[in-house]
Scaffold this motif. Sequence first.
Motif, PDB file in Angstrom:
ATOM      1  N   MET A  35       0.818  -1.277  -0.136  1.00 48.76           N
ATOM      2  CA  MET A  35       0.047  -0.088  -0.100  1.00 48.76           C
ATOM      3  C   MET A  35       1.004   1.379  -0.046  1.00 48.76           C
ATOM      4  O   MET A  35       1.136   1.673   1.096  1.00 48.76           O
ATOM      5  N   ASN A  37       0.607   4.286  -2.367  1.00 51.14           N
ATOM      6  CA  ASN A  37       0.057   5.050  -3.893  1.00 51.14           C
ATOM      7  C   ASN A  37       0.840   5.944  -4.122  1.00 51.14           C
ATOM      8  O   ASN A  37       1.558   6.809  -3.453  1.00 51.14           O
ATOM      9  N   TYR A  40       1.034   9.757  -3.524  1.00 51.40           N
ATOM     10  CA  TYR A  40       1.718  10.330  -2.345  1.00 51.40           C
ATOM     11  C   TYR A  40       3.170  10.900  -2.788  1.00 51.40           C
ATOM     12  O   TYR A  40       3.971  10.262  -3.233  1.00 51.40           O
ATOM     13  N   HIS A  43       5.674   9.387   1.776  1.00 50.89           N
ATOM     14  CA  HIS A  43       4.793   8.633   3.339  1.00 50.89           C
ATOM     15  C   HIS A  43       5.366   8.992   4.315  1.00 50.89           C
ATOM     16  O   HIS A  43       6.512   8.856   4.479  1.00 50.89           O
ATOM     17  N   LYS A  45       4.406   7.374   7.034  1.00 54.02           N
ATOM     18  CA  LYS A  45       4.180   6.260   7.763  1.00 54.02           C
ATOM     19  C   LYS A  45       4.886   5.037   7.010  1.00 54.02           C
ATOM     20  O   LYS A  45       4.895   5.230   5.786  1.00 54.02           O
ATOM     21  N   VAL A  48       2.147  -0.448   4.569  1.00 55.65           N
ATOM     22  CA  VAL A  48       1.477  -1.762   4.855  1.00 55.65           C
ATOM     23  C   VAL A  48       1.345  -2.607   3.933  1.00 55.65           C
ATOM     24  O   VAL A  48       1.079  -2.349   2.534  1.00 55.65           O
ATOM     25  N   ARG A  96      -4.571  12.374   4.696  1.00 55.67           N
ATOM     26  CA  ARG A  96      -5.653  12.434   5.599  1.00 55.67           C
ATOM     27  C   ARG A  96      -6.326  14.057   5.686  1.00 55.67           C
ATOM     28  O   ARG A  96      -5.331  14.905   5.342  1.00 55.67           O
ATOM     29  N   HIS A 116      -8.001  10.103   0.494  1.00 56.47           N
ATOM     30  CA  HIS A 116      -7.681   8.781   0.156  1.00 56.47           C
ATOM     31  C   HIS A 116      -7.423   7.996   1.574  1.00 56.47           C
ATOM     32  O   HIS A 116      -7.933   6.946   1.804  1.00 56.47           O
ATOM     33  N   ILE A 120      -9.310   4.840   3.207  1.00 55.45           N
ATOM     34  CA  ILE A 120      -8.886   3.622   3.581  1.00 55.45           C
ATOM     35  C   ILE A 120      -8.768   3.306   4.809  1.00 55.45           C
ATOM     36  O   ILE A 120      -9.200   2.177   5.336  1.00 55.45           O
ATOM     37  N   HIS A 121      -8.479   4.044   5.859  1.00 53.03           N
ATOM     38  CA  HIS A 121      -8.695   3.789   7.337  1.00 53.03           C
ATOM     39  C   HIS A 121      -9.901   3.496   7.760  1.00 53.03           C
ATOM     40  O   HIS A 121     -10.157   2.675   8.608  1.00 53.03           O
ATOM     41  N   CYS A 124     -10.556  -0.320   6.417  1.00 51.66           N
ATOM     42  CA  CYS A 124      -9.916  -1.478   7.074  1.00 51.66           C
ATOM     43  C   CYS A 124     -10.376  -1.241   8.751  1.00 51.66           C
ATOM     44  O   CYS A 124     -10.722  -2.349   9.114  1.00 51.66           O
ATOM     45  N   HIS A 128     -12.126  -4.421  10.880  1.00 51.17           N
ATOM     46  CA  HIS A 128     -11.284  -5.071  11.914  1.00 51.17           C
ATOM     47  C   HIS A 128     -11.693  -4.942  13.479  1.00 51.17           C
ATOM     48  O   HIS A 128     -11.800  -5.806  14.222  1.00 51.17           O
ATOM     49  N   CYS A 147      -0.363  -1.262  12.116  1.00 51.80           N
ATOM     50  CA  CYS A 147      -0.314  -1.296  10.722  1.00 51.80           C
ATOM     51  C   CYS A 147       0.886  -0.648  10.125  1.00 51.80           C
ATOM     52  O   CYS A 147       1.422  -1.055   9.197  1.00 51.80           O
ATOM     53  N   HIS A 148       1.351   0.487  10.971  1.00 52.10           N
ATOM     54  CA  HIS A 148       2.521   1.256  10.345  1.00 52.10           C
ATOM     55  C   HIS A 148       3.334   1.187  11.390  1.00 52.10           C
ATOM     56  O   HIS A 148       3.777   2.053  12.192  1.00 52.10           O
TER      57      HIS A 148
HETATM   58  C1  HEC Z   1      -5.766  -1.514   9.362  1.00 51.27           C
HETATM   59  C2  HEC Z   1      -4.221  -1.006   8.829  1.00 51.27           C
HETATM   60  C3  HEC Z   1      -4.170   0.716   9.445  1.00 51.27           C
HETATM   61  C4  HEC Z   1      -4.324   1.166  10.553  1.00 51.27           C
HETATM   62  C5  HEC Z   1      -4.796   0.871  12.072  1.00 51.27           C
HETATM   63  C6  HEC Z   1      -3.854   2.602  10.453  1.00 51.27           C
HETATM   64  N1  HEC Z   1      -3.481   2.682   9.123  1.00 51.27           N
HETATM   65 FE1  HEC Z   1      -2.705   4.327   8.371  1.00 51.27          FE
HETATM   66  N2  HEC Z   1      -2.832   3.723   6.515  1.00 51.27           N
HETATM   67  C7  HEC Z   1      -2.949   2.331   6.177  1.00 51.27           C
HETATM   68  C8  HEC Z   1      -3.128   2.030   4.718  1.00 51.27           C
HETATM   69  C9  HEC Z   1      -3.213   0.810   3.944  1.00 51.27           C
HETATM   70  C10 HEC Z   1      -2.887   3.614   4.147  1.00 51.27           C
HETATM   71  C11 HEC Z   1      -2.645   3.691   2.657  1.00 51.27           C
HETATM   72  C12 HEC Z   1      -1.328   4.038   2.112  1.00 51.27           C
HETATM   73  C13 HEC Z   1      -1.210   3.953   0.556  1.00 51.27           C
HETATM   74  O1  HEC Z   1      -2.020   3.414   0.047  1.00 51.27           O
HETATM   75  O2  HEC Z   1      -0.268   4.744   0.019  1.00 51.27           O
HETATM   76  C14 HEC Z   1      -2.516   4.442   5.149  1.00 51.27           C
HETATM   77  C15 HEC Z   1      -2.216   5.749   5.062  1.00 51.27           C
HETATM   78  C16 HEC Z   1      -1.883   6.657   6.094  1.00 51.27           C
HETATM   79  C17 HEC Z   1      -1.156   7.985   5.983  1.00 51.27           C
HETATM   80  C18 HEC Z   1      -1.024   8.618   4.513  1.00 51.27           C
HETATM   81  C19 HEC Z   1       0.205   8.011   3.894  1.00 51.27           C
HETATM   82  C20 HEC Z   1       1.645   8.405   4.746  1.00 51.27           C
HETATM   83  O3  HEC Z   1       2.245   7.635   5.148  1.00 51.27           O
HETATM   84  O4  HEC Z   1       1.727   9.689   4.855  1.00 51.27           O
HETATM   85  C21 HEC Z   1      -1.045   8.435   7.228  1.00 51.27           C
HETATM   86  C22 HEC Z   1      -0.523   9.773   7.574  1.00 51.27           C
HETATM   87  C23 HEC Z   1      -1.494   7.386   8.145  1.00 51.27           C
HETATM   88  N3  HEC Z   1      -1.959   6.437   7.495  1.00 51.27           N
HETATM   89  C24 HEC Z   1      -1.404   7.614   9.584  1.00 51.27           C
HETATM   90  C25 HEC Z   1      -2.006   6.731  10.336  1.00 51.27           C
HETATM   91  C26 HEC Z   1      -2.373   6.836  11.943  1.00 51.27           C
HETATM   92  C27 HEC Z   1      -1.788   8.028  12.618  1.00 51.27           C
HETATM   93  C28 HEC Z   1      -3.049   5.927  12.385  1.00 51.27           C
HETATM   94  C29 HEC Z   1      -3.510   5.658  13.752  1.00 51.27           C
HETATM   95  C30 HEC Z   1      -4.459   6.766  14.351  1.00 51.27           C
HETATM   96  C31 HEC Z   1      -3.355   4.734  11.191  1.00 51.27           C
HETATM   97  N4  HEC Z   1      -2.700   5.521  10.133  1.00 51.27           N
HETATM   98  C32 HEC Z   1      -3.822   3.670  11.459  1.00 51.27           C
HETATM   99  C33 HEC Z   1      -3.360   1.433   7.369  1.00 51.27           C
HETATM  100  C34 HEC Z   1      -3.466   1.690   8.544  1.00 51.27           C
END
Ligand code: HEC
Length: 151
Positions: A35, A37, A40, A43, A45, A48, A96, A116, A120-121, A124, A128, A147-148
């Motif tokens: 994941m 994309n 972006y 990233h 984070k 995943v 976000r 986006h 996605i969040h 998923c 979950h 996840c991250h």
């Molecule tokens: C179930 C798994 C999951 C959880 C739980 C989760 N994420 Fe993510 N997150 C993802 C996925 C999949 C993407 C999409 C990344 C892509 O497609 O490029 C994403 C994208 C992001 C992005 C945008 C991409 C980036 O790296 O800048 C951020 C910021 C982010 N998540 C922060 C968080 C934060 C903060 C939390 C907790 C509050 C969280 N995520 C919880 C799966 C998760």
Amino acid sequence: MNKRYLLIIAIVGIASMFLATAIYAGTTVADIVKMENKAYEKHKKSIVDFSHKKHTEDYKAGCGECHHNAENKPLNELKMGDEVQNCIECHTKAGRPPRAKKDAPKLSNKEKMEYHAYAIHVNCKDCHKKANKASGTKSAPTSCAKCHPKK
Ligand code: HEC
Ligand code: HEC
Ligand code: HEC
Ligand code: HEC
């Protein structure tokens, strides 16, 4: 059963295996989708590893639980080999939603859905949470770090 029959059965078997691969060849979804994309710039984070295969086969998630059309109607009848639009084609804003500021108007759910990572969040995490409730475990990740994991 004589040898000729066995040979015919073997040939039919092999032929249908080829046919099956030919039918499925139109689909290009990796067993594990990284994941990451391209929309972006960077990233924040860690990336995943989403096991498309485990979700559809082991966890028995239907296609329509994640894929829908432009009217948000679940694509329950989707089959491997069909054209599938990426989430980013409709949830077009990479990232976000910006944090709500005190005096600025709050974004509506519809506005947040344009982002986006938000869409996605929601997809998923909603499933979950339900899955963990049903199983009485925490095996489906719901926290950021699960996840991250730290890079
Ligand atoms: C179930 C798994 C999951 C959880 C739980 C989760 N994420 Fe993510 N997150 C993802 C996925 C999949 C993407 C999409 C990344 C892509 O497609 O490029 C994403 C994208 C992001 C992005 C945008 C991409 C980036 O790296 O800048 C951020 C910021 C982010 N998540 C922060 C968080 C934060 C903060 C939390 C907790 C509050 C969280 N995520 C919880 C799966 C998760
Ligand atoms: C648990 C959620 C989930 C389920 C269930 C699911 N998918 Fe997916 N699928 C995804 C995600 C996420 C992607 C990556 C799309 C993206 O990055 O925008 C994807 C990608 C795809 C792609 C590749 C699209 C491309 O152009 O890269 C195909 C084809 C696909 N899925 C078909 C299916 C089919 C057929 C089913 C049902 C048998 C199914 N999916 C079930 C979440 C799911
Ligand atoms: C063809 C366009 C399109 C594609 C592709 C698409 N979506 Fe959506 N999605 C929508 C629309 C339209 C809505 C409704 C938005 C609203 O309520 O304003 C929506 C809503 C959602 C919702 C909210 C669901 C609800 O009913 O509350 C989630 C979560 C979501 N999408 C996730 C995804 C994910 C994950 C993918 C990729 C696997 C994806 N979407 C691909 C158009 C799309
Ligand atoms: C329709 C339900 C559903 C949706 C939607 C869903 N998951 Fe899951 N996911 C599960 C279940 C159920 C498990 C846990 C299975 C178990 O181990 O008990 C799981 C486990 C996982 C795991 C840990 C085990 C593994 O397979 O790697 C990751 C990572 C994961 N999901 C990522 C995602 C991401 C990212 C998304 C959104 C793009 C997503 N999932 C959407 C049902 C779902």
